[in-house]
Design a protein around this motif. Sequence first.
Motif, PDB file in Angstrom:
ATOM      1  N   ILE A  21       0.770  -4.949 -45.592  1.00 27.85           N
ATOM      2  CA  ILE A  21      -0.341  -3.982 -44.705  1.00 27.85           C
ATOM      3  C   ILE A  21       0.019  -3.333 -44.349  1.00 27.85           C
ATOM      4  O   ILE A  21       0.746  -2.894 -43.229  1.00 27.85           O
ATOM      5  N   ILE A  22      -0.158  -1.788 -45.054  1.00 27.00           N
ATOM      6  CA  ILE A  22       0.409  -0.193 -43.708  1.00 27.00           C
ATOM      7  C   ILE A  22      -1.050   0.012 -43.407  1.00 27.00           C
ATOM      8  O   ILE A  22      -1.506  -0.073 -44.397  1.00 27.00           O
ATOM      9  N   ASP A  23      -0.378  -0.268 -42.028  1.00 23.70           N
ATOM     10  CA  ASP A  23      -1.764   0.127 -41.198  1.00 23.70           C
ATOM     11  C   ASP A  23      -2.143   1.272 -40.167  1.00 23.70           C
ATOM     12  O   ASP A  23      -1.308   1.931 -39.981  1.00 23.70           O
ATOM     13  N   LEU A  24      -3.284   2.581 -41.371  1.00 24.85           N
ATOM     14  CA  LEU A  24      -3.838   3.331 -41.054  1.00 24.85           C
ATOM     15  C   LEU A  24      -5.013   2.717 -40.153  1.00 24.85           C
ATOM     16  O   LEU A  24      -5.527   4.353 -39.583  1.00 24.85           O
ATOM     17  N   ALA A  25      -5.012   2.047 -39.100  1.00 25.38           N
ATOM     18  CA  ALA A  25      -5.792   1.874 -38.078  1.00 25.38           C
ATOM     19  C   ALA A  25      -5.350   1.103 -36.285  1.00 25.38           C
ATOM     20  O   ALA A  25      -6.601   2.166 -35.887  1.00 25.38           O
ATOM     21  N   SER A  26      -4.573   1.087 -36.430  1.00 27.64           N
ATOM     22  CA  SER A  26      -3.659   0.692 -35.520  1.00 27.64           C
ATOM     23  C   SER A  26      -5.117   0.184 -34.366  1.00 27.64           C
ATOM     24  O   SER A  26      -5.490  -0.331 -33.102  1.00 27.64           O
ATOM     25  N   GLY A  27      -5.805  -1.127 -35.002  1.00 25.74           N
ATOM     26  CA  GLY A  27      -6.797  -1.727 -34.377  1.00 25.74           C
ATOM     27  C   GLY A  27      -7.954  -0.441 -33.774  1.00 25.74           C
ATOM     28  O   GLY A  27      -8.179  -1.178 -32.518  1.00 25.74           O
ATOM     29  N   LEU A  28      -8.217   0.029 -34.571  1.00 22.90           N
ATOM     30  CA  LEU A  28      -9.107   1.064 -33.799  1.00 22.90           C
ATOM     31  C   LEU A  28      -8.339   2.140 -33.069  1.00 22.90           C
ATOM     32  O   LEU A  28      -9.086   2.423 -31.585  1.00 22.90           O
ATOM     33  N   GLY A  29      -7.412   2.535 -32.781  1.00 16.42           N
ATOM     34  CA  GLY A  29      -6.787   3.180 -32.173  1.00 16.42           C
ATOM     35  C   GLY A  29      -5.977   2.747 -30.682  1.00 16.42           C
ATOM     36  O   GLY A  29      -4.706   3.753 -30.707  1.00 16.42           O
ATOM     37  N   PRO A  30      -6.020   1.451 -30.547  1.00 18.34           N
ATOM     38  CA  PRO A  30      -4.933   1.534 -29.270  1.00 18.34           C
ATOM     39  C   PRO A  30      -4.006   1.181 -29.749  1.00 18.34           C
ATOM     40  O   PRO A  30      -2.759   1.315 -28.768  1.00 18.34           O
ATOM     41  N   THR A  31      -3.370   0.840 -30.775  1.00 10.22           N
ATOM     42  CA  THR A  31      -1.649   0.142 -30.771  1.00 10.22           C
ATOM     43  C   THR A  31      -1.050   1.025 -31.112  1.00 10.22           C
ATOM     44  O   THR A  31      -0.349   1.340 -32.056  1.00 10.22           O
ATOM     45  N   ALA A  32      -1.161   2.580 -30.671  1.00  8.42           N
ATOM     46  CA  ALA A  32      -1.175   3.522 -30.492  1.00  8.42           C
ATOM     47  C   ALA A  32       0.661   3.666 -30.888  1.00  8.42           C
ATOM     48  O   ALA A  32       1.422   4.188 -31.884  1.00  8.42           O
ATOM     49  N   LEU A  33       1.433   3.299 -30.060  1.00  2.90           N
ATOM     50  CA  LEU A  33       2.541   2.692 -30.155  1.00  2.90           C
ATOM     51  C   LEU A  33       3.518   1.277 -30.815  1.00  2.90           C
ATOM     52  O   LEU A  33       4.426   1.273 -30.196  1.00  2.90           O
ATOM     53  N   GLY A  34       2.279   1.088 -31.830  1.00  2.60           N
ATOM     54  CA  GLY A  34       3.221  -0.013 -32.657  1.00  2.60           C
ATOM     55  C   GLY A  34       2.942  -1.108 -32.216  1.00  2.60           C
ATOM     56  O   GLY A  34       2.700  -1.626 -30.598  1.00  2.60           O
ATOM     57  N   ALA A  35       2.095  -2.136 -32.612  1.00  2.83           N
ATOM     58  CA  ALA A  35       1.157  -3.389 -32.343  1.00  2.83           C
ATOM     59  C   ALA A  35       2.366  -4.636 -31.922  1.00  2.83           C
ATOM     60  O   ALA A  35       1.285  -5.537 -31.364  1.00  2.83           O
ATOM     61  N   SER A  36       3.444  -4.500 -31.322  1.00  2.56           N
ATOM     62  CA  SER A  36       4.710  -5.353 -30.730  1.00  2.56           C
ATOM     63  C   SER A  36       5.768  -4.349 -30.261  1.00  2.56           C
ATOM     64  O   SER A  36       7.004  -5.019 -30.519  1.00  2.56           O
ATOM     65  N   ASN A  37       5.182  -3.679 -29.666  1.00  3.54           N
ATOM     66  CA  ASN A  37       6.156  -2.232 -29.053  1.00  3.54           C
ATOM     67  C   ASN A  37       6.684  -3.415 -28.216  1.00  3.54           C
ATOM     68  O   ASN A  37       6.281  -4.001 -27.201  1.00  3.54           O
ATOM     69  N   ARG A  38       8.276  -2.735 -28.227  1.00  2.32           N
ATOM     70  CA  ARG A  38       9.471  -3.639 -27.321  1.00  2.32           C
ATOM     71  C   ARG A  38       8.789  -3.471 -25.842  1.00  2.32           C
ATOM     72  O   ARG A  38       9.210  -4.635 -25.072  1.00  2.32           O
TER      73      ARG A  38
END
Length: 407
Positions: A21-38
Amino acid sequence: MPIFIDRADGGILLDVDGNQIIDLASGLGPTALGASNRRVRERVSAQLDRFTHTCFMVTEYESYVRVCQWLNKHTPGDYEKRTALFTTGAEANENAVKIARYATGRSNVLAFQGAYHGRSYMTMSLTSKEHPYKTGFGPFSESVFHAPVPARLQAGPDEVQSSLRVVRDLLRENDPATFAAMIIEPILGEAGCVIPSAGFLPGLRKIADEHGILFIADEVQSGMGRTGKIWAIEHEEVIPDLIVAAKALANGMPLSSVTGPSEVMNAVHAAGLGGTYAGNPLACEAALAVFEQLDATGALDSATRVGEIAHEVLYPLVGKGLGVIDVRVRGGMIGLEFGDEGTLAPRADLASGVSQYCQRNGVLALTNGIHENVIRLLPPIVIEESLFRDGLQVICEGILALGSEGF
Ligand SMILES: Cc1ncc(COP(=O)(O)O)c(C=O)c1O
């Protein structure tokens, strides 16, 4: 949504059935740098090996102090500042009001129509929309007043001045010397990414100064690079007294902050502010990883680029007989408003129809707005351009499909 996630990264949510699923919500905003940012994973993992919690009020650790130092340095205002850390956005807003009341010795607070500040008791009072946030939960604080915010869609040429006049009248009616603070989101997220008309925020700053009222910027949703600058209020060059961050501050780990002038922050007696989990060490490490990436500027440029693409693709839909009456874009904070193109009457059915079309076609695009007639996009600001374009394409198809169904 009936979707259970197995993995996620900077733009794709993979569900337990293997759907992407293409994520255009970022969990209501928090994961701005990606949900598994290195970098977030690396720093948090290293911290997990050292300790998970001590409670900063009991025994201190350096990462908390470093987060505060970065915020003191990167918030607007060229004066000595202090920061206190908390856990959620609502908690930080509560504390901003506590600090403002303590420092001014006043109790009233001015908030704005369309505002969303959280779900705790004070922040429910500050939030203006009744349903679903407040229904059945009252009574609320009698010391909160709401004033209108002028925005482009409804704004006539004199709208900013007349809205500022309403603010002045409201303060005068209730005695401006009883107001501790005014609190506003520089872009009103839950209202549907409403951008106050140019000049309104500087006008409020002036009124606050005239009456010794503290200006609180709630940047829980709009801050930390989301709009292409670290703070959305920088677009209006306003210096707030207190600035509140959460959500993208620690890229999805629970952390929030209040930053302000030392004399205001230090006014409160020792141990007057705090919390068991406030400034949790894992969340502080995540924030330090976020700061590294914001300092490198690529992320801010990427947020700006996201906004340019959204504008290029979505803006041509306005006023084309498809029910799109406004497109508001500031970096990665995007609102697509639906209504009758003649009367501007809200069309929640269209927003919801497009959102459902997107869901059926593998794109997460959520509705919000005072009338539930907005699709609000908060993609990861680092989303790949081609993926973002694919997501926008599905939104456009959804709008056209609804149009061909006889709109
Ligand atoms: C502007 C704003 N303030 C406060 C909050 C509340 O934050 P939290 O849900 O972390 O309490 C939100 C959450 O959406 C928000 O968008």
